[in-house]
Structure formats: C-alpha cells, structure tokens
Design a protein around this motif. Structure first.
Motif, PDB file in Angstrom:
ATOM      1  N   TYR A 320       0.840  -1.209   0.000  1.00 14.49           N
ATOM      2  CA  TYR A 320       0.000   0.000   0.000  1.00 14.49           C
ATOM      3  C   TYR A 320       0.873   1.256   0.000  1.00 14.49           C
ATOM      4  O   TYR A 320       0.602   2.226  -0.721  1.00 14.49           O
ATOM      5  N   PHE A 321       2.005   1.240   0.805  1.00 12.23           N
ATOM      6  CA  PHE A 321       2.899   2.393   0.906  1.00 12.23           C
ATOM      7  C   PHE A 321       3.534   2.705  -0.441  1.00 12.23           C
ATOM      8  O   PHE A 321       3.565   3.857  -0.904  1.00 12.23           O
ATOM      9  N   LEU A 322       4.049   1.694  -1.090  1.00 10.41           N
ATOM     10  CA  LEU A 322       4.698   1.905  -2.388  1.00 10.41           C
ATOM     11  C   LEU A 322       3.700   2.372  -3.457  1.00 10.41           C
ATOM     12  O   LEU A 322       4.049   3.166  -4.343  1.00 10.41           O
ATOM     13  N   SER A 323       2.456   1.875  -3.403  1.00 10.20           N
ATOM     14  CA  SER A 323       1.440   2.314  -4.362  1.00 10.20           C
ATOM     15  C   SER A 323       1.134   3.802  -4.195  1.00 10.20           C
ATOM     16  O   SER A 323       0.989   4.539  -5.180  1.00 10.20           O
ATOM     17  N   LYS A 324       1.060   4.264  -2.957  1.00  9.73           N
ATOM     18  CA  LYS A 324       0.816   5.688  -2.695  1.00  9.73           C
ATOM     19  C   LYS A 324       1.988   6.530  -3.180  1.00  9.73           C
ATOM     20  O   LYS A 324       1.796   7.642  -3.698  1.00  9.73           O
ATOM     21  N   ILE A 325       3.228   6.018  -3.024  1.00  8.52           N
ATOM     22  CA  ILE A 325       4.401   6.750  -3.483  1.00  8.52           C
ATOM     23  C   ILE A 325       4.351   6.931  -4.997  1.00  8.52           C
ATOM     24  O   ILE A 325       4.649   8.006  -5.539  1.00  8.52           O
ATOM     25  N   ARG A 326       3.986   5.870  -5.705  1.00  3.76           N
ATOM     26  CA  ARG A 326       3.924   5.943  -7.160  1.00  3.76           C
ATOM     27  C   ARG A 326       2.801   6.879  -7.630  1.00  3.76           C
ATOM     28  O   ARG A 326       2.990   7.665  -8.569  1.00  3.76           O
ATOM     29  N   MET A 327       1.646   6.787  -7.029  1.00  2.24           N
ATOM     30  CA  MET A 327       0.475   7.550  -7.479  1.00  2.24           C
ATOM     31  C   MET A 327       0.546   9.015  -7.064  1.00  2.24           C
ATOM     32  O   MET A 327       0.242   9.903  -7.872  1.00  2.24           O
ATOM     33  N   ASP A 328       0.940   9.282  -5.825  1.00  2.00           N
ATOM     34  CA  ASP A 328       0.885  10.658  -5.326  1.00  2.00           C
ATOM     35  C   ASP A 328       2.189  11.430  -5.566  1.00  2.00           C
ATOM     36  O   ASP A 328       2.160  12.626  -5.909  1.00  2.00           O
ATOM     37  N   ASP A 332       9.437   6.260  -8.914  1.00  2.00           N
ATOM     38  CA  ASP A 332       9.540   4.862  -9.316  1.00  2.00           C
ATOM     39  C   ASP A 332       9.955   4.029  -8.097  1.00  2.00           C
ATOM     40  O   ASP A 332      10.937   4.341  -7.400  1.00  2.00           O
ATOM     41  N   THR A 333       9.218   2.958  -7.823  1.00  2.00           N
ATOM     42  CA  THR A 333       9.481   2.110  -6.655  1.00  2.00           C
ATOM     43  C   THR A 333      10.035   0.753  -7.053  1.00  2.00           C
ATOM     44  O   THR A 333      10.009  -0.206  -6.270  1.00  2.00           O
ATOM     45  N   HIS A 334      10.538   0.665  -8.281  1.00  2.00           N
ATOM     46  CA  HIS A 334      11.064  -0.628  -8.732  1.00  2.00           C
ATOM     47  C   HIS A 334      12.321  -1.010  -7.951  1.00  2.00           C
ATOM     48  O   HIS A 334      12.541  -2.197  -7.624  1.00  2.00           O
ATOM     49  N   SER A 335      13.142  -0.028  -7.670  1.00  2.00           N
ATOM     50  CA  SER A 335      14.398  -0.279  -6.953  1.00  2.00           C
ATOM     51  C   SER A 335      14.474   0.647  -5.745  1.00  2.00           C
ATOM     52  O   SER A 335      14.482   1.884  -5.885  1.00  2.00           O
ATOM     53  N   LEU A 336      14.484   0.055  -4.546  1.00  2.00           N
ATOM     54  CA  LEU A 336      14.509   0.829  -3.311  1.00  2.00           C
ATOM     55  C   LEU A 336      15.970   1.069  -2.890  1.00  2.00           C
ATOM     56  O   LEU A 336      16.459   0.562  -1.872  1.00  2.00           O
ATOM     57  N   ASP A 337      16.664   1.892  -3.696  1.00  2.00           N
ATOM     58  CA  ASP A 337      18.077   2.167  -3.459  1.00  2.00           C
ATOM     59  C   ASP A 337      18.265   3.561  -2.888  1.00  2.00           C
ATOM     60  O   ASP A 337      17.296   4.219  -2.492  1.00  2.00           O
ATOM     61  N   GLN A 339      19.056   6.255  -4.500  1.00  2.00           N
ATOM     62  CA  GLN A 339      18.385   7.275  -5.330  1.00  2.00           C
ATOM     63  C   GLN A 339      16.923   7.400  -4.938  1.00  2.00           C
ATOM     64  O   GLN A 339      16.376   8.515  -4.870  1.00  2.00           O
ATOM     65  N   PHE A 340      16.262   6.257  -4.677  1.00  2.00           N
ATOM     66  CA  PHE A 340      14.844   6.282  -4.244  1.00  2.00           C
ATOM     67  C   PHE A 340      14.717   7.009  -2.902  1.00  2.00           C
ATOM     68  O   PHE A 340      13.821   7.844  -2.705  1.00  2.00           O
ATOM     69  N   ILE A 341      15.672   6.717  -1.950  1.00  4.51           N
ATOM     70  CA  ILE A 341      15.616   7.365  -0.641  1.00  4.51           C
ATOM     71  C   ILE A 341      15.813   8.865  -0.771  1.00  4.51           C
ATOM     72  O   ILE A 341      15.115   9.657  -0.125  1.00  4.51           O
ATOM     73  N   HIS A 342      16.699   9.274  -1.672  1.00  2.70           N
ATOM     74  CA  HIS A 342      16.959  10.702  -1.863  1.00  2.70           C
ATOM     75  C   HIS A 342      15.719  11.421  -2.434  1.00  2.70           C
ATOM     76  O   HIS A 342      15.345  12.511  -1.969  1.00  2.70           O
ATOM     77  N   LYS A 343      15.093  10.829  -3.443  1.00  2.00           N
ATOM     78  CA  LYS A 343      13.892  11.452  -4.054  1.00  2.00           C
ATOM     79  C   LYS A 343      12.749  11.542  -3.047  1.00  2.00           C
ATOM     80  O   LYS A 343      12.050  12.561  -2.977  1.00  2.00           O
ATOM     81  N   LEU A 344      12.571  10.481  -2.241  1.00  3.81           N
ATOM     82  CA  LEU A 344      11.473  10.498  -1.265  1.00  3.81           C
ATOM     83  C   LEU A 344      11.749  11.546  -0.184  1.00  3.81           C
ATOM     84  O   LEU A 344      10.826  12.212   0.302  1.00  3.81           O
ATOM     85  N   HIS A 345      13.045  11.712   0.183  1.00  2.00           N
ATOM     86  CA  HIS A 345      13.414  12.727   1.161  1.00  2.00           C
ATOM     87  C   HIS A 345      13.104  14.128   0.630  1.00  2.00           C
ATOM     88  O   HIS A 345      12.604  14.996   1.366  1.00  2.00           O
ATOM     89  N   ASP A 385       2.990   5.830   8.145  1.00  2.00           N
ATOM     90  CA  ASP A 385       1.914   6.816   8.253  1.00  2.00           C
ATOM     91  C   ASP A 385       2.458   8.211   8.442  1.00  2.00           C
ATOM     92  O   ASP A 385       1.908   9.201   7.938  1.00  2.00           O
ATOM     93  N   ASP A 386       3.606   8.329   9.176  1.00  2.00           N
ATOM     94  CA  ASP A 386       4.217   9.641   9.393  1.00  2.00           C
ATOM     95  C   ASP A 386       4.778  10.187   8.085  1.00  2.00           C
ATOM     96  O   ASP A 386       4.685  11.399   7.822  1.00  2.00           O
ATOM     97  N   ILE A 387       5.339   9.319   7.238  1.00  2.00           N
ATOM     98  CA  ILE A 387       5.896   9.777   5.947  1.00  2.00           C
ATOM     99  C   ILE A 387       4.784  10.214   4.981  1.00  2.00           C
ATOM    100  O   ILE A 387       4.922  11.190   4.245  1.00  2.00           O
ATOM    101  N   LEU A 388       3.678   9.537   5.021  1.00  2.00           N
ATOM    102  CA  LEU A 388       2.598   9.831   4.059  1.00  2.00           C
ATOM    103  C   LEU A 388       1.709  11.010   4.476  1.00  2.00           C
ATOM    104  O   LEU A 388       0.801  11.380   3.744  1.00  2.00           O
ATOM    105  N   LYS A 389       1.947  11.579   5.658  1.00  2.00           N
ATOM    106  CA  LYS A 389       1.123  12.715   6.101  1.00  2.00           C
ATOM    107  C   LYS A 389       1.353  13.926   5.191  1.00  2.00           C
ATOM    108  O   LYS A 389       2.484  14.202   4.814  1.00  2.00           O
TER     109      LYS A 389
END
Length: 389
Positions: A320-328, A332-337, A339-345, A385-389
């Motif tokens: 569910y968390f990864l789906s929200k990341i992709r949609m909202d 890209d959640t294909h590789s949780l490396d 680069q993914f951590i930097h973009k989400l930050h 839940d804290d990240i998705l707020k």
C-alpha cells in the motif's frame, strides 16, 4: 378496495337512485327546439318530411350527406337537376358550386331565413321582420293554389323579403289573421332567375317540420315543391357524423340517460379531485450508499491479527505504501536504493534517517523469509503513516 372508496361509491349510487326516481315520475318535456334534423320526431324535426320525401319528389330524390363542394367535385358533369336545401349553412366554396349549377340550368328550392350578406347581394334580396305577431297565414299567390293556406301559430320566424328586384317573382305571401285583405301582405316565397336556372327561396322553413305537416289540412307543402321541374332532385342533408357514428348516440338522444351520464362523469371527476387532494403516493426514502471501505479494512485487519500473521500484514502495508508513493509522488518504486531514498526525502521533507528505516522495514515486509515480530509491524505502521502525512 379502500374504505373511503366504498363510501364514495355508496353515496354516488344513492344519488343516482334518487335522481332516477324523480326522473321516472316526471313526464318528458317536449323539445321545441328548431333542429331541422331528419331523424328527430320532435315538433320541429324533419322526420315526417324525410319519410314522405321520396313520394313528394316522385321517386327521383337523392339524399346527400356531404357538402356540395365534395358532391360536385365527384359529379362535375351532372345534367341540370333540382337542389333542395333546408335551413343549412354552407361554406362559400359550396355556394359557388351551387351557383355554377344554377347558371347551367339547375333549380334550387331553398328554405331559409338566414343567409350571408354576400349571397343576398348576389341574388338581390334582403330579409326583414314582418311583424311581432304570434300567428299568421302563409298563402301562395297563384290563384289556382290560393286555397292552400298554412296557419303558423308556433314560434314563427316572422321573416319576409324586402329590396326585391323588379325581375324577382313573388310566389307566396304572409297574411296576418287580423289583416287578411290583399293590400296587407309580405312576401315569403320568391323566385329569382339566375343564369339558365332559378332560385326558389322560402323564408319560413318551419313549414316542412313535423308539427306543421301533421297539422296541415291542405297541400301547402306539395304545392310549394310543385314549382320544381319533374326531374332528379339532390337534397343536401345535415350530416352530423360526430353524433351518428358515436356509440353514445342512444344515451345522448334520451334526456334521462343523458342526465345520468353527465351526473356520472361529474361524480367521477369530483371523486378523483378530492381523493387525489387528500391522498398522495408515498415517496420512498432512498438511503444514501454507505462507505464500507473502513469497515472492510478493519475486518481484514482483525482477521490477520487473530491469525497472528504479522509478516503478511507488513507485506500488505508495504504494498500500500509503495502504491501511494507511485500515485501521489510519482516516484519509481522498482528499486529501493539510495536514489529512491533521496527522491522520497526531497518530496516529503522527512528526516533521511526515518526514510532509511522505513525502506528497511518495507524490504523486510517484502522478504518472504524474513522473521517478523509484532513490534516490527507496529513500528512500520507508525513510520509509514508519518511519511505519508
């Protein structure tokens, strides 16, 4: 059947019975209306004349129920003949066809006291009121027919002719009972030449009705009709198709049944009006659709919790968390490396260490061989839940 309807029905039936009782004891009123209807046996109907007409015209009579316009369109090559019209209003086109027939040699016997101004101007005569007296005599001017008098004593029209042209011949006159001398009379029957034919116009159409034919002691009507040549006669009869073709003809023709029918219709209308006013169809209450998504999720969660399958619950939460990341956040959640951590930050603004811990827990939930404790599920749920707020 509702109780209210039964009460209305009983009251209405009682009213009908009372009306029928009073109508049955009452003598039918005589209809003195001037209807000039060939089927009416009332005083001023033409039933008797209609029955005797074939003999009066020596079997050469054609009764026509359509307008002269329709008739002469189908018989445009008809030979000169006689035309009979009794107190009938015709349209201008029909009169034009009749005038054409008269111009070619036909004769018209016309009983009327009401015509259009245009037709009176064409033929050159006027109507006038003879007097206000209630009775008088009608007499033909021909000395051979002078004995054929008809006494008019019921609802006379009191109409005669005036402004008569010099070439119009007077065939009949009105004599008042108190003034029977020859010096005091008014024309009521005239002959007008028109082309090769003639118009015979009588201003008292009542002479042909049932009452006066039955009360006549001479051959006044026969003598009037004798002015027509012995040849085919076309009689344009009033044709009321709306009545004659109606199944209600029998009811309408009998006053008691007619009154009962109108009372029935009025009663039904009153019933419908008051019943519709007091009662209204119940409008059903439509409940809005309930959002059961929360209840469904709670049920599924309780199911997994009771089974103690914390690993499956972490996998669902991670999915569910990864789906929200992709949609909202469109990451890209294909590789949780890294680069993914930097973009989400950058997009969430959350602490980098918190995001790294969330990624570690997500990977642990996705690993089917990882050992998962209840505390891991609680920690993962709080962080995600804290990240998705």
């Amino acid at each position: 059947m509702s109780k209210t309807f039964k009460i209305y029905a009983i009251v209405f039936i009682i009213i009908l019975i009372v009306v029928a009782m009073f109508s049955g004891n009452r003598k039918p009123a005589l209809d003195w209306r001037k209807n000039f209807d060939v089927d009416k046996k009332t005083p001023f109907g033409l039933y008797i004349f209609n029955q005797e007409s074939t003999g009066l015209f020596r079997g050469k009579l054609e009764k026509v129920g359509v307008s002269p316009y329709s008739y002469y369109q189908k018989n445009d090559q008809k030979k000169p003949h006689n035309i009979l019209i009794i107190q009938k209003k015709l349209d201008d086109v029909s009169w034009q066809y009749i005038l054409n027939e008269v111009s070619n040699g036909s004769d018209v016997m016309w009983f009327t006291n009401d015509t259009t101004a245009k037709l009176r101007d064409t033929l050159g005569f006027r109507f006038k009121t003879v007097s206000g007296e209630k009775n008088y005599y009608l007499q033909l001017t021909d000395e051979k027919l002078a004995d054929s008098r008809l006494f008019i004593d019921k609802f006379p029209e009191n109409q005669g002719f005036s402004y008569i042209r010099n070439d119009i011949e007077i065939l009949g006159k009105t004599l008042h009972k108190a003034k029977s001398n020859k010096s005091s009379f008014s024309a009521d029957f005239v002959k007008i030449n028109f082309g090769k034919g003639h118009f015979y116009i009588h201003s008292e159409p009542l002479v042909l009705t049932n009452y006066y034919i039955l009360n006549s002691r001479n051959k006044y009507v026969e003598n009037v009709l004798s002015y027509l040549p012995n040849r085919e006669t076309v009689w344009f009869i009033e044709n009321d198709t709306s009545l004659s073709m109606s199944p209600m003809r029998f009811i309408i023709s009998h006053p008691p049944l007619k009154s009962a029918w109108y009372l029935l219709i009025a009663g039904l209308l009153i019933f419908v009006f008051f019943n519709a006013k007091r009662k209204q169809r119940i409008v059903p209450v439509i409940e809005p659709l309930k959002n059961t998504s929360v209840e469904f999720i709670r049920s599924i969660g309780n199911l997994y919790l009771q089974e103690g399958d914390f690993h499956e619950m972490m996998a669902k939460k991670a999915q569910y968390f990864l789906s929200k990341i992709r949609m909202d956040l469109l990451i890209d959640t294909h590789s949780l490396d890294e680069q993914f951590i930097h973009k989400l930050h950058l997009k969430t603004g959350k602490n980098i260490e918190l995001i790294k811990e969330a990624v570690t827990l997500v990977k642990k939930g996705q690993d089917p061989y990882a050992s998962v404790m209840k505390e891991d599920l609680i920690r993962m749920n709080r962080i995600l839940d804290d990240i998705l707020k």
